[in-house]
Design a protein around this motif. Structure first.
Motif, PDB file in Angstrom:
ATOM      1  N   VAL A 158       0.623  -1.445   0.180  1.00 26.13           N
ATOM      2  CA  VAL A 158       0.114  -0.245   0.257  1.00 26.13           C
ATOM      3  C   VAL A 158       1.131   1.335  -0.465  1.00 26.13           C
ATOM      4  O   VAL A 158       1.780   1.318   0.671  1.00 26.13           O
ATOM      5  CB  VAL A 158      -0.839   0.243   0.819  1.00 26.13           C
ATOM      6  N   GLY A 159       0.779   2.064  -1.489  1.00 24.24           N
ATOM      7  CA  GLY A 159       1.560   3.805  -1.253  1.00 24.24           C
ATOM      8  C   GLY A 159       0.450   4.625  -0.315  1.00 24.24           C
ATOM      9  O   GLY A 159      -0.791   4.059   0.409  1.00 24.24           O
ATOM     10  N   ILE A 160       1.393   5.798  -0.231  1.00 25.31           N
ATOM     11  CA  ILE A 160       0.509   7.409   0.740  1.00 25.31           C
ATOM     12  C   ILE A 160       0.956   8.100  -0.565  1.00 25.31           C
ATOM     13  O   ILE A 160       1.263   8.046  -1.363  1.00 25.31           O
ATOM     14  CB  ILE A 160       0.911   7.277   1.901  1.00 25.31           C
ATOM     15  N   ALA A 161      -0.109   8.684  -1.443  1.00 20.77           N
ATOM     16  CA  ALA A 161      -0.178   9.651  -2.207  1.00 20.77           C
ATOM     17  C   ALA A 161      -0.617  10.737  -2.078  1.00 20.77           C
ATOM     18  O   ALA A 161      -2.116  11.166  -1.729  1.00 20.77           O
ATOM     19  CB  ALA A 161      -1.401   8.696  -3.556  1.00 20.77           C
ATOM     20  N   ILE A 162       0.131  11.747  -1.539  1.00 16.77           N
ATOM     21  CA  ILE A 162      -0.162  13.732  -1.285  1.00 16.77           C
ATOM     22  C   ILE A 162       0.356  14.370  -2.223  1.00 16.77           C
ATOM     23  O   ILE A 162      -0.484  15.249  -2.715  1.00 16.77           O
ATOM     24  CB  ILE A 162       0.618  13.968  -0.033  1.00 16.77           C
ATOM     25  N   THR A 163       1.296  14.192  -2.782  1.00 15.38           N
ATOM     26  CA  THR A 163       2.496  14.825  -3.369  1.00 15.38           C
ATOM     27  C   THR A 163       1.901  14.940  -4.914  1.00 15.38           C
ATOM     28  O   THR A 163       0.898  13.379  -5.715  1.00 15.38           O
ATOM     29  CB  THR A 163       3.786  14.476  -3.760  1.00 15.38           C
ATOM     30  N   GLU A 164       1.560  16.324  -5.722  1.00 15.48           N
ATOM     31  CA  GLU A 164       0.937  16.592  -6.667  1.00 15.48           C
ATOM     32  C   GLU A 164       1.769  17.502  -7.498  1.00 15.48           C
ATOM     33  O   GLU A 164       3.148  17.668  -7.395  1.00 15.48           O
ATOM     34  CB  GLU A 164      -1.083  17.428  -6.231  1.00 15.48           C
ATOM     35  N   PRO A 165       1.228  17.767  -8.910  1.00 12.15           N
ATOM     36  CA  PRO A 165       2.319  18.528  -9.778  1.00 12.15           C
ATOM     37  C   PRO A 165       2.207  19.699  -9.275  1.00 12.15           C
ATOM     38  O   PRO A 165       4.086  20.106  -9.515  1.00 12.15           O
ATOM     39  CB  PRO A 165       1.870  18.037 -11.281  1.00 12.15           C
ATOM     40  N   SER A 166       1.247  20.610  -8.682  1.00 18.54           N
ATOM     41  CA  SER A 166       1.811  22.105  -7.993  1.00 18.54           C
ATOM     42  C   SER A 166       1.909  21.632  -6.665  1.00 18.54           C
ATOM     43  O   SER A 166       1.653  23.059  -5.710  1.00 18.54           O
ATOM     44  CB  SER A 166       0.805  23.063  -8.628  1.00 18.54           C
ATOM     45  N   ALA A 167       1.564  20.630  -5.807  1.00 17.59           N
ATOM     46  CA  ALA A 167       1.906  20.784  -4.031  1.00 17.59           C
ATOM     47  C   ALA A 167       2.959  19.573  -4.079  1.00 17.59           C
ATOM     48  O   ALA A 167       1.959  18.210  -3.937  1.00 17.59           O
ATOM     49  CB  ALA A 167       0.238  20.862  -3.890  1.00 17.59           C
ATOM     50  N   GLY A 168       3.821  20.276  -3.212  1.00 23.63           N
ATOM     51  CA  GLY A 168       5.213  19.117  -2.295  1.00 23.63           C
ATOM     52  C   GLY A 168       5.017  19.234  -1.166  1.00 23.63           C
ATOM     53  O   GLY A 168       3.865  18.832  -0.383  1.00 23.63           O
ATOM     54  N   THR A 169       5.964  20.685  -1.019  1.00 26.33           N
ATOM     55  CA  THR A 169       6.407  20.532  -0.086  1.00 26.33           C
ATOM     56  C   THR A 169       4.904  21.509   1.358  1.00 26.33           C
ATOM     57  O   THR A 169       4.288  21.301   1.678  1.00 26.33           O
ATOM     58  CB  THR A 169       6.854  21.946   0.673  1.00 26.33           C
ATOM     59  N   ASP A 170       4.348  22.553  -0.462  1.00 27.22           N
ATOM     60  CA  ASP A 170       2.774  22.909   0.595  1.00 27.22           C
ATOM     61  C   ASP A 170       1.923  21.802   0.110  1.00 27.22           C
ATOM     62  O   ASP A 170       0.913  21.826  -0.460  1.00 27.22           O
ATOM     63  CB  ASP A 170       2.630  23.911   0.120  1.00 27.22           C
ATOM     64  N   ALA A 171       1.558  20.581   1.423  1.00 25.36           N
ATOM     65  CA  ALA A 171       1.076  19.855   1.163  1.00 25.36           C
ATOM     66  C   ALA A 171      -0.648  20.186   1.001  1.00 25.36           C
ATOM     67  O   ALA A 171      -1.371  19.770   0.229  1.00 25.36           O
ATOM     68  CB  ALA A 171       0.853  18.800   1.679  1.00 25.36           C
ATOM     69  N   GLY A 181      -2.196  22.784  -1.081  1.00 18.60           N
ATOM     70  CA  GLY A 181      -1.953  23.007  -2.183  1.00 18.60           C
ATOM     71  C   GLY A 181      -2.417  21.778  -3.189  1.00 18.60           C
ATOM     72  O   GLY A 181      -2.375  22.791  -3.942  1.00 18.60           O
ATOM     73  N   ILE A 182      -2.961  20.622  -2.380  1.00 23.65           N
ATOM     74  CA  ILE A 182      -3.292  19.478  -3.477  1.00 23.65           C
ATOM     75  C   ILE A 182      -5.096  20.259  -4.084  1.00 23.65           C
ATOM     76  O   ILE A 182      -5.528  20.708  -3.666  1.00 23.65           O
ATOM     77  CB  ILE A 182      -3.560  18.462  -2.979  1.00 23.65           C
ATOM     78  N   ILE A 229      -5.229   7.628  -0.422  1.00 24.69           N
ATOM     79  CA  ILE A 229      -5.015   9.207  -1.061  1.00 24.69           C
ATOM     80  C   ILE A 229      -5.618  10.341  -0.088  1.00 24.69           C
ATOM     81  O   ILE A 229      -7.005   9.934  -0.210  1.00 24.69           O
ATOM     82  CB  ILE A 229      -6.304   9.216  -2.474  1.00 24.69           C
ATOM     83  N   PHE A 230      -4.875  11.655  -0.570  1.00 28.68           N
ATOM     84  CA  PHE A 230      -5.540  12.830   0.352  1.00 28.68           C
ATOM     85  C   PHE A 230      -5.961  13.179  -1.096  1.00 28.68           C
ATOM     86  O   PHE A 230      -5.418  13.972  -1.733  1.00 28.68           O
ATOM     87  CB  PHE A 230      -3.640  12.845   0.859  1.00 28.68           C
ATOM     88  N   ALA A 231      -7.396  13.911  -0.726  1.00 23.88           N
ATOM     89  CA  ALA A 231      -7.930  14.580  -1.599  1.00 23.88           C
ATOM     90  C   ALA A 231      -8.678  15.969  -0.593  1.00 23.88           C
ATOM     91  O   ALA A 231      -9.032  15.631  -0.003  1.00 23.88           O
ATOM     92  CB  ALA A 231      -8.817  13.629  -2.544  1.00 23.88           C
ATOM     93  N   LYS A 232      -9.212  17.269  -1.211  1.00 28.26           N
ATOM     94  CA  LYS A 232      -9.645  17.601  -0.956  1.00 28.26           C
ATOM     95  C   LYS A 232     -11.237  17.739  -1.056  1.00 28.26           C
ATOM     96  O   LYS A 232     -11.842  17.232  -2.077  1.00 28.26           O
ATOM     97  CB  LYS A 232      -9.643  19.091  -1.884  1.00 28.26           C
ATOM     98  N   THR A 233     -11.961  17.712   0.129  1.00 25.31           N
ATOM     99  CA  THR A 233     -13.384  17.660   0.333  1.00 25.31           C
ATOM    100  C   THR A 233     -14.574  18.627   0.649  1.00 25.31           C
ATOM    101  O   THR A 233     -15.231  18.210   0.416  1.00 25.31           O
ATOM    102  CB  THR A 233     -14.014  16.320   1.234  1.00 25.31           C
TER     103      THR A 233
END
Length: 384
Positions: free
Chosen positions: A121-134, A136-137, A168-172
């Protein structure tokens, strides 16, 4: 009273893993990199040894070990196969998140399979425009009847091509910023999930890549914890994973130093062993000292976590300096071993490539220095 010793059980565990890493992992370390393979059979073997489930309670197939013991596993497995240490680090982070925040049904479904190595199982936070600023996903999850519908892209995700599922981390709630993020367990075989791999410099067997989510319908019972509370869940977990990453890197660097010390004691130059020259011995001493300091700061941070004490700045310092000092030590070892070490006949070049990847993952040097500054200077002086 200060006590820097390990328990008898921890010493036994260390010796067992040291032997396993030397006999079974180290001889094949470069094989998986050359073949571009994730050795799932070894993840299962680590499950048999109890490594995958160290931070998973016994009732779910784990051992419920403390954080210090988990650190021992990271250091020793890192000596044998740097990339297999992800089975320690990832599973510790994910095991804690699921154990503390998921429903009983999700715990029963996923924790035993993670502990055994049957599922990765992986953990998915980082996005193309949101790394350190998690916070900002941009990936979203909208509640629709009995499901959440997820859309977005996750990038730079470990085990993207090998994972059976991802947290997966997502904006709700797009109006709440960091407080509007939720976490979901998303099996990779759900319709609308697409995983692609990268051609990375190192960490090849980890299968890093991107995850694309196109109208993925996730059952609402796959929500982990409370809606809009996912950000707080993972931020605490990073304090653990960063300490384990430091020990993972230090383990690979110490193994490189051990191999190099044997080389310079035997290799002759001008009729004397290389080891007698200060230009050789002093760099080895310097790197050994740096690594020892990071190692014990890491175990101190894990001890603080085991005792419920604050350890964010300790964790950040280990994540900042662990990969940095480790890649510097491995680079020096490569040079001291001469031109053969620049070939793929020796593991040093791969260790260097692998360790450099973790100067980025789980927080860059700058991000970790920001954490430390906030702690020792004050929150009012932070730049974010």
């Amino acid at each position: 009273m200060l006590n820097f010793s390990f328990t008898e059980e921890q010493d036994y565990f260390r010796k067992m893993l040291k032997e396993f890493a030397k006999e079974e992992l180290l001889p094949q370390y470069t094989k998986w990199d050359r073949e571009g393979v994730t050795p799932r059979h070894l993840w299962k073997k680590l499950g048999e040894l109890g490594v995958n489930g160290l931070r998973i309670p016994a009732e779910f197939g784990g051992s419920g070990a403390d954080c210090v013991t988990t650190g021992i596993a990271a250091e020793e497995i890192g000596r044998g196969d740097f990339n297999l240490t992800y089975a320690v680090m990832l599973n510790a982070l994910i095991g804690e998140i699921i154990t503390k925040h998921a429903t009983e049904e999700l715990r029963q479904e996923w924790l035993p399979r993670i502990a055994s190595g049957e599922r990765i199982v992986g953990i998915a936070i980082t996005e193309p425009s949101a790394g350190t600023d998690a916070g900002g996903i941009k990936t979203t999850a909208f509640h629709k009847g009995s499901v959440y519908v997820l859309n977005g892209e996750k990038s730079g995700i470990s085990v993207a091509t090998a994972g059976d599922a991802f947290i997966i981390f997502a904006k709700t709630d797009t109006n709440l910023g960091n407080r509007g993020i939720s976490a979901f367990i998303v099996p990779r075989d759900l319709p609308g999930v697409e995983c692609t791999g990268y051609e990375d410099m190192g960490n090849i067997p980890i299968g890093r890549g991107s995850i694309y989510l196109n109208d993925v319908e996730v059952p609402e019972e796959n929500l982990i914890g409370l809606e809009n509370q996912g950000f707080a869940q993972v931020m605490n977990g990073f304090d653990l994973s960063r300490l384990l990453i430091g020990l993972q890197c230090v383990g690979a660097a110490f193994q490189s130093l051990d191999e190099t010390i044997e080389h310079v004691k035997v290799r002759q130059s001008f009729g004397k062993p290389l080891a007698v020259y200060q230009g050789v011995s002093f760099p080895i001493v310097t790197h050994y000292t740096h690594l020892e300091m990071v190692k014990w700061q890491a175990y101190r941070g894990l001890w603080l976590r085991d005792h419920g004490l604050q350890h964010s700045k300790e964790s950040a310092s280990v994540k900042w300096l662990g990969p940095k000092y480790s890649q510097e030590a491995i680079h020096e070892c490569l040079l001291l071993n001469g031109h053969y070490a620049y070939t793929k006949e020796m593991p040093l070049e791969q260790r260097l490539r692998d360790v450099i990847g973790l100067e980025i993952g789980d927080g860059t040097a700058q991000a970790n220095q920001m954490v430390i500054a906030k702690d020792i200077i004050g929150k009012e002086f932070r730049s974010y």
